[in-house]
Design an enzyme around this catalytic site. Structure first.
Site, PDB file in Angstrom:
ATOM      1  N   LYS A  31      35.563  36.578  41.462  1.00 60.10           N
ATOM      2  CA  LYS A  31      34.571  35.650  41.990  1.00 60.10           C
ATOM      3  C   LYS A  31      33.403  35.482  41.024  1.00 60.10           C
ATOM      4  CE  LYS A  31      36.789  36.666  45.996  1.00 60.10           C
ATOM      5  NZ  LYS A  31      37.987  37.522  46.042  1.00 60.10           N
TER       6      LYS A  31
ATOM      7  N   LYS B  97      31.965  34.848  51.106  1.00 58.85           N
ATOM      8  CA  LYS B  97      33.019  35.862  51.011  1.00 58.85           C
ATOM      9  C   LYS B  97      32.536  37.052  50.205  1.00 58.85           C
ATOM     10  CE  LYS B  97      35.105  32.852  47.491  1.00 58.85           C
ATOM     11  NZ  LYS B  97      36.290  32.038  47.138  1.00 58.85           N
TER      12      LYS B  97
ATOM     13  N   ARG C 263      46.607  26.653  43.083  1.00 63.54           N
ATOM     14  CA  ARG C 263      46.731  27.720  42.095  1.00 63.54           C
ATOM     15  C   ARG C 263      47.267  27.106  40.797  1.00 63.54           C
ATOM     16  NH1 ARG C 263      47.351  33.056  42.440  1.00 63.54           N
ATOM     17  NH2 ARG C 263      45.324  32.833  43.451  1.00 63.54           N
TER      18      ARG C 263
ATOM     19  N   ARG D 150      47.900  25.059  48.218  1.00 56.90           N
ATOM     20  CA  ARG D 150      48.036  25.824  49.448  1.00 56.90           C
ATOM     21  C   ARG D 150      47.212  25.138  50.528  1.00 56.90           C
ATOM     22  NH1 ARG D 150      46.254  30.925  46.088  1.00 56.90           N
ATOM     23  NH2 ARG D 150      44.851  29.258  45.434  1.00 56.90           N
TER      24      ARG D 150
ATOM     25  N   ARG E 206      41.283  28.565  55.597  1.00 52.33           N
ATOM     26  CA  ARG E 206      41.622  29.260  54.353  1.00 52.33           C
ATOM     27  C   ARG E 206      42.898  28.740  53.717  1.00 52.33           C
ATOM     28  NH1 ARG E 206      41.679  35.164  56.759  1.00 52.33           N
ATOM     29  NH2 ARG E 206      42.809  33.949  58.350  1.00 52.33           N
TER      30      ARG E 206
ATOM     31  N   ASP F 132      41.926  29.209  40.855  1.00 53.58           N
ATOM     32  CA  ASP F 132      41.922  28.575  42.167  1.00 53.58           C
ATOM     33  C   ASP F 132      41.064  27.327  42.080  1.00 53.58           C
ATOM     34  OD1 ASP F 132      43.544  30.524  43.134  1.00 53.58           O
ATOM     35  OD2 ASP F 132      42.007  31.553  44.309  1.00 53.58           O
TER      36      ASP F 132
ATOM     37  N   GLU G 227      37.748  30.482  41.953  1.00 53.84           N
ATOM     38  CA  GLU G 227      38.004  31.856  41.540  1.00 53.84           C
ATOM     39  C   GLU G 227      38.831  31.835  40.262  1.00 53.84           C
ATOM     40  OE1 GLU G 227      39.664  34.497  44.428  1.00 53.84           O
ATOM     41  OE2 GLU G 227      38.263  33.902  46.018  1.00 53.84           O
TER      42      GLU G 227
ATOM     43  N   ASN H 293      41.520  34.352  38.910  1.00 55.65           N
ATOM     44  CA  ASN H 293      42.288  35.523  39.332  1.00 55.65           C
ATOM     45  C   ASN H 293      42.961  36.191  38.137  1.00 55.65           C
ATOM     46  OD1 ASN H 293      42.388  35.447  42.526  1.00 55.65           O
ATOM     47  ND2 ASN H 293      42.497  33.341  41.784  1.00 55.65           N
TER      48      ASN H 293
END
Length: 325
Positions: A129, A164, A215, A230, A238, A278, A286, A288
């Site tokens: 993050k 978050k 993604r 997603r 979410r 993301d 984000e 990742n």
């Protein structure tokens, strides 16, 4: 490209608990096995340091693409981790102090001969993050703080925000909150533990409802041509597969490629060979680097071999390291 079969180790969560049809780490192991490489399996409690030497209880392992019988694991052998050609660090978050300690062990393995993917120092430095702050041109307005007054001011400024913790994964403890929501106080108190822990607040991006949370996978700094969007269910905010979102593949668009070009070279130069961005709408939310997923879904929809591309990258890197040594 290496001419000899490589010795590959993977550090991961218990392999018996994965969902083989969807698991990206299994895809990596299958790709390595197809190349005739020797596979070894370790869990986090089974790696340690002794007098500066990185050691581990490594199980020889064979893998299969099967829904109920996907691995065969042999007896553990204490092995110098630096003797492996490459080590895949695929332990899932939480990104806590135990995870950080494991990166010290893996960094010693790296110094003693192994290529570690992803690079241990980068894993420590690049919180998924927080590291978005290094690329503000790619991100929606973002606040990282433990001050609840600042969180309220940010929420009032933008009207709606996503909140978050900094250490989680899979959609855990993600809240969408509107200005004036009487739950805002308890959400901020919970995430910051009453102002004692940092949390992240981002402007809500409404594209999550229509186009989802995509993604975008980077292999050696270059984007795979397809993303996995997603799409949240109607009952959830979410865009996480673990939270019930639907995975729909799509070709990259011009904005995706621009974002990848902004971020990818820096990650590649720092040894982050397998990364998931993301992307919601036009913004990266984000970066990742710990254990990105999505490979199986993209491969199934588009006939790609993303894990195979990663293995080719690893073989090139190992060969280059060998020449340098």
């Amino acid at each position: 490209m290496s001419l000899k079969p490589l010795r590959i180790a993977v550090v991961m969560d218990p392999i018996e608990d994965i969902k083989p049809r969807k698991d990206t780490t299994l895809a990596m192991l299958l790709a390595a096995q197809r190349r005739g490489w020797e596979l070894h399996y370790l869990e986090l409690p089974g790696i340690w340091l002794r007098d500066g030497v990185a050691l581990g209880r490594a199980h020889p392992i064979g893998v299969r693409s099967h829904d109920t019988d996907w691995f065969t694991r042999g007896a553990a052998v204490v092995t110098r981790l630096g003797d492996f050609d490459a080590i895949l660090m695929r332990k899932d978050p939480p990104f806590d102090t135990e995870y950080i300690y494991s990166t010290y062990i893996l960094e010693r393995a790296e110094l003693q001969g192994a290529l570690v993917v992803n690079q241990p120092r980068g894993l420590r430095d690049m919180n998924e993050k927080v590291y978005t702050a290094w690329f503000p041109q790619c991100c929606a307005p973002t606040l990282i703080t433990r001050d609840m007054t600042d969180m309220h001011a940010f929420l009032k400024e933008h009207g709606r925000a996503v909140c978050k913790p900094l250490y989680g994964m899979g959609g855990r403890s993600i809240f969408v909150v509107d200005a004036g929501d009487k739950n805002a106080n308890v959400i901020f108190e919970t995430l910051t533990e009453y102002g004692t822990r940092y949390a992240i607040v981002q402007r809500y991006i409404p594209d999550i409802v229509t186009t989802g949370d995509s993604r975008v996978i980077l292999v050696d700094g270059e984007p795979v041509p397809y993303a996995l969007a997603r799409i949240p269910t109607e009952a959830d905010n979410r865009g996480n597969l673990a939270a019930g979102a639907r995975g729909v593949g799509r070709p990259l668009n011009e904005r995706d490629r621009w974002l990848a070009a902004e971020i990818g070279p820096t990650l590649r130069d720092r040894g982050m060979l397998f990364v998931g961005l993301d992307v919601i709408g036009s913004f990266v939310t984000e970066i990742n680097v710990t254990s990105p997923t999505g490979v199986r879904e993209i491969d199934q929809q588009f006939g790609t071999d993303i894990a195979g591309s990663l293995m080719d990258t690893i073989a090139r890197r190992v060969a280059t390291r060998g020449r340098a040594h």
